[in-house]
Write a protein that holds these residues in place. Structure first.
Motif, PDB file in Angstrom:
ATOM      1  N   ILE A 110      -1.006   6.038   7.995  1.00  0.00           N
ATOM      2  CA  ILE A 110      -1.766   6.024   6.739  1.00  0.00           C
ATOM      3  C   ILE A 110      -1.155   5.045   5.745  1.00  0.00           C
ATOM      4  CG2 ILE A 110      -2.513   7.422   4.777  1.00  0.00           C
ATOM      5  CD1 ILE A 110      -2.533   9.834   6.656  1.00  0.00           C
ATOM      6  N   THR A 111       0.167   5.153   5.544  1.00  0.00           N
ATOM      7  CA  THR A 111       0.807   4.309   4.529  1.00  0.00           C
ATOM      8  C   THR A 111       0.774   2.833   4.916  1.00  0.00           C
ATOM      9  OG1 THR A 111       2.951   4.809   5.546  1.00  0.00           O
ATOM     10  CG2 THR A 111       2.312   6.124   3.647  1.00  0.00           C
ATOM     11  N   THR A 112       1.061   2.537   6.188  1.00  0.00           N
ATOM     12  CA  THR A 112       1.052   1.128   6.587  1.00  0.00           C
ATOM     13  C   THR A 112      -0.357   0.549   6.562  1.00  0.00           C
ATOM     14  OG1 THR A 112       0.896   1.701   8.954  1.00  0.00           O
ATOM     15  CG2 THR A 112       3.104   1.386   8.028  1.00  0.00           C
ATOM     16  N   SER A 113      -1.354   1.375   6.881  1.00  0.00           N
ATOM     17  CA  SER A 113      -2.735   0.890   6.816  1.00  0.00           C
ATOM     18  C   SER A 113      -3.137   0.572   5.384  1.00  0.00           C
ATOM     19  CB  SER A 113      -3.693   1.938   7.408  1.00  0.00           C
ATOM     20  OG  SER A 113      -3.446   2.129   8.785  1.00  0.00           O
ATOM     21  N   ALA A 114      -2.699   1.412   4.433  1.00  0.00           N
ATOM     22  CA  ALA A 114      -3.028   1.172   3.027  1.00  0.00           C
ATOM     23  C   ALA A 114      -2.393  -0.132   2.536  1.00  0.00           C
ATOM     24  CB  ALA A 114      -2.554   2.350   2.182  1.00  0.00           C
ATOM     25  N   VAL A 115      -1.135  -0.357   2.910  1.00  0.00           N
ATOM     26  CA  VAL A 115      -0.463  -1.596   2.500  1.00  0.00           C
ATOM     27  C   VAL A 115      -1.132  -2.797   3.145  1.00  0.00           C
ATOM     28  CG1 VAL A 115       1.701  -2.891   2.586  1.00  0.00           C
ATOM     29  CG2 VAL A 115       1.737  -0.441   2.078  1.00  0.00           C
ATOM     30  N   ARG A 116      -1.452  -2.682   4.417  1.00  0.00           N
ATOM     31  CA  ARG A 116      -2.128  -3.786   5.104  1.00  0.00           C
ATOM     32  C   ARG A 116      -3.472  -4.100   4.449  1.00  0.00           C
ATOM     33  NH1 ARG A 116       0.314  -1.202   9.920  1.00  0.00           N
ATOM     34  NH2 ARG A 116       1.429  -2.799  11.150  1.00  0.00           N
ATOM     35  N   TYR A 117      -4.182  -3.082   4.008  1.00  0.00           N
ATOM     36  CA  TYR A 117      -5.486  -3.318   3.377  1.00  0.00           C
ATOM     37  C   TYR A 117      -5.328  -4.154   2.107  1.00  0.00           C
ATOM     38  CZ  TYR A 117     -10.164  -2.511   1.602  1.00  0.00           C
ATOM     39  OH  TYR A 117     -11.440  -2.699   1.137  1.00  0.00           O
ATOM     40  N   ARG A 118      -4.265  -3.889   1.343  1.00  0.00           N
ATOM     41  CA  ARG A 118      -4.026  -4.659   0.123  1.00  0.00           C
ATOM     42  C   ARG A 118      -3.713  -6.122   0.453  1.00  0.00           C
ATOM     43  NH1 ARG A 118      -6.431  -2.889  -3.773  1.00  0.00           N
ATOM     44  NH2 ARG A 118      -5.197  -4.347  -5.023  1.00  0.00           N
ATOM     45  N   ILE A 119      -3.068  -6.350   1.604  1.00  0.00           N
ATOM     46  CA  ILE A 119      -2.669  -7.706   1.965  1.00  0.00           C
ATOM     47  C   ILE A 119      -3.790  -8.446   2.686  1.00  0.00           C
ATOM     48  CG2 ILE A 119      -1.028  -9.071   3.330  1.00  0.00           C
ATOM     49  CD1 ILE A 119       1.023  -6.817   2.837  1.00  0.00           C
ATOM     50  N   ALA A 301       4.905  -8.499  -6.152  1.00  0.00           N
ATOM     51  CA  ALA A 301       4.782  -9.931  -6.441  1.00  0.00           C
ATOM     52  C   ALA A 301       3.507 -10.501  -5.828  1.00  0.00           C
ATOM     53  CB  ALA A 301       6.007 -10.669  -5.905  1.00  0.00           C
ATOM     54  N   PHE A 302       3.160 -10.045  -4.632  1.00  0.00           N
ATOM     55  CA  PHE A 302       1.926 -10.491  -3.976  1.00  0.00           C
ATOM     56  C   PHE A 302       0.707 -10.092  -4.798  1.00  0.00           C
ATOM     57  CE2 PHE A 302      -1.678  -9.423  -1.243  1.00  0.00           C
ATOM     58  CZ  PHE A 302      -1.868 -10.610  -0.550  1.00  0.00           C
ATOM     59  N   GLU A 303       0.695  -8.841  -5.276  1.00  0.00           N
ATOM     60  CA  GLU A 303      -0.434  -8.352  -6.068  1.00  0.00           C
ATOM     61  C   GLU A 303      -0.542  -9.124  -7.381  1.00  0.00           C
ATOM     62  OE1 GLU A 303      -2.828  -6.159  -5.722  1.00  0.00           O
ATOM     63  OE2 GLU A 303      -2.342  -5.448  -3.725  1.00  0.00           O
ATOM     64  N   LEU A 304       0.600  -9.387  -8.008  1.00  0.00           N
ATOM     65  CA  LEU A 304       0.586 -10.121  -9.282  1.00  0.00           C
ATOM     66  C   LEU A 304       0.049 -11.532  -9.085  1.00  0.00           C
ATOM     67  CD1 LEU A 304       1.338 -10.161 -12.276  1.00  0.00           C
ATOM     68  CD2 LEU A 304       3.647 -10.888 -11.623  1.00  0.00           C
ATOM     69  N   ARG A 305       0.494 -12.175  -8.025  1.00  0.00           N
ATOM     70  CA  ARG A 305       0.016 -13.527  -7.745  1.00  0.00           C
ATOM     71  C   ARG A 305      -1.478 -13.530  -7.437  1.00  0.00           C
ATOM     72  NH1 ARG A 305       2.146 -17.415  -2.793  1.00  0.00           N
ATOM     73  NH2 ARG A 305       0.781 -19.189  -3.256  1.00  0.00           N
ATOM     74  N   ARG A 306      -1.927 -12.533  -6.675  1.00  0.00           N
ATOM     75  CA  ARG A 306      -3.348 -12.465  -6.331  1.00  0.00           C
ATOM     76  C   ARG A 306      -4.205 -12.269  -7.577  1.00  0.00           C
ATOM     77  NH1 ARG A 306      -7.016  -8.529  -5.347  1.00  0.00           N
ATOM     78  NH2 ARG A 306      -5.483  -6.866  -5.683  1.00  0.00           N
ATOM     79  N   ARG A 307      -3.768 -11.412  -8.481  1.00  0.00           N
ATOM     80  CA  ARG A 307      -4.549 -11.161  -9.695  1.00  0.00           C
ATOM     81  C   ARG A 307      -4.562 -12.389 -10.602  1.00  0.00           C
ATOM     82  NH1 ARG A 307      -3.017  -4.869 -11.324  1.00  0.00           N
ATOM     83  NH2 ARG A 307      -3.725  -3.955  -9.349  1.00  0.00           N
TER      84      ARG A 307
END
Length: 316
Positions: A110-119, A301-307
């Motif tokens: 569950i947790t790895t799938s959620a992180v992968r979805y964000r990426i 950092a990935f989320e910040l850059r994406r936004r």
């Protein structure tokens, strides 16, 4: 499917699984309390203070190798399931970060799938694509477990008392049959509305090799921290570590916390446990908490850059 629509068999299966996990946690908690109660604080403190810096560095390097292999699994899974839609760089990042976060939080799928979805989401992959990636990458990790266990049993660790070679040879035979089956023709598994494509024999062989390196590195991350006076031969320690990891996964405890430690402590004498506990706690820092912190920072950092990119795109 809603709760009301679930079949009685499904509800019973979930209930039994939850009961077994709670029972395992309860037993592990009771045993861990007994082990810690019999341990003197000054013995543990002395063992902790005597951990050599070179061994801590070696543990961290072994952990880095393990996560590098998990990233390699991810790259292979992405190429097999998503083709050229996602770069290998993004795949390696997703594999390392998702496992670093999932290893500590537990409920790995569950947790790895959620992180992968964000990426992977910004790259255009949907839930079905990510489920296939999780399936193929997880298959590689499972093959790594099987290869390492088969090798250890065939090597005849002392804890098997002479009976381990036959199960080891049987597992080798099963792996060979699996490899032959994959090579006979392209294989797919239909589950509900989506299809899981298995790797061919060549890719499966690569998975076994990567998995063996990954699992060996993960075990080494703890083994190098054991003092020479209590460290068993590596091949004897391997089955104990694997059993502790599998029990932690079944318990659904975050990071296998408590269950993992209990099985390891039960495999050593009371006099050896202060040194072992110091090694386990250091391992938790180098292999579990450290990667979690770095992975969380990298994801933020990935989320910040994406936004920021989305904001610039909207402004343009």
């Amino acid at each position: 499917m809603t709760t009301a629509q679930r079949s009685p068999a499904t509800r019973w299966t979930r209930a039994l699984s939850a009961t077994a996990a709670l029972a395992m946690l309860g037993i592990a908690g009771w045993l861990l309390h007994r082990y810690l109660q019999a341990m003197r604080w000054r013995d543990f403190s002395a063992a902790w203070s005597q951990l050599p810096a070179r061994d801590i560095v070696a543990s961290a390097l072994a952990g880095m190798l393990s996560f590098a292999m998990l990233a390699a699994f991810e790259m292979q899974a992405v190429r097999l399931t998503a083709g050229e839609r996602v770069s290998l760089r993004r795949a390696a990042f997703a594999g390392a970060v998702s496992n670093a976060i999932g290893n500590l939080l537990g409920f790995h799928a569950i947790t790895t799938s959620a992180v992968r979805y964000r990426i992977y989401g910004p790259a255009g992959l949907g839930a079905g694509d990510i489920a296939r990636i999780v399936g193929v990458a997880g298959m590689g990790v499972g093959l790594g477990f099987a290869v390492v266990i088969a090798g250890a049993l065939c090597w005849e660790p002392a804890i098997t008392d002479g009976w381990g070679r036959w199960p080891g040879l049987a597992l080798v035979g099963a792996l060979a049959a699996w490899w032959w089956w994959l090579g006979a023709a392209p294989r797919e598994l239909a589950l509900g509305g989506w299809t899981l494509k298995f790797p061919d024999a060549r890719h499966a062989a690569v998975q076994m090799l990567i998995g063996a390196v990954e699992m060996t590195a993960a075990i080494a991350a703890l083994y190098v921290l054991l003092p020479a006076g209590i460290a068993p031969p590596f091949v004897d320690f391997l089955p104990v570590y694997v059993a502790a990891v599998l029990a932690g996964l079944v318990s659904h405890a975050p990071g296998g916390l408590g269950v993992f430690e209990t099985i390891l402590l039960a495999s050593f004498t009371q006099a050896q446990r202060p040194d072992l506990l110091a090694a386990i706690l250091c391992y938790r820092l180098t292999y579990t908490l450290g990667p979690f912190v770095f992975g969380s920072v990298a994801l933020a950092a990935f989320e910040l850059r994406r936004r920021r990119c989305e904001t610039r795109g909207a402004a343009a």
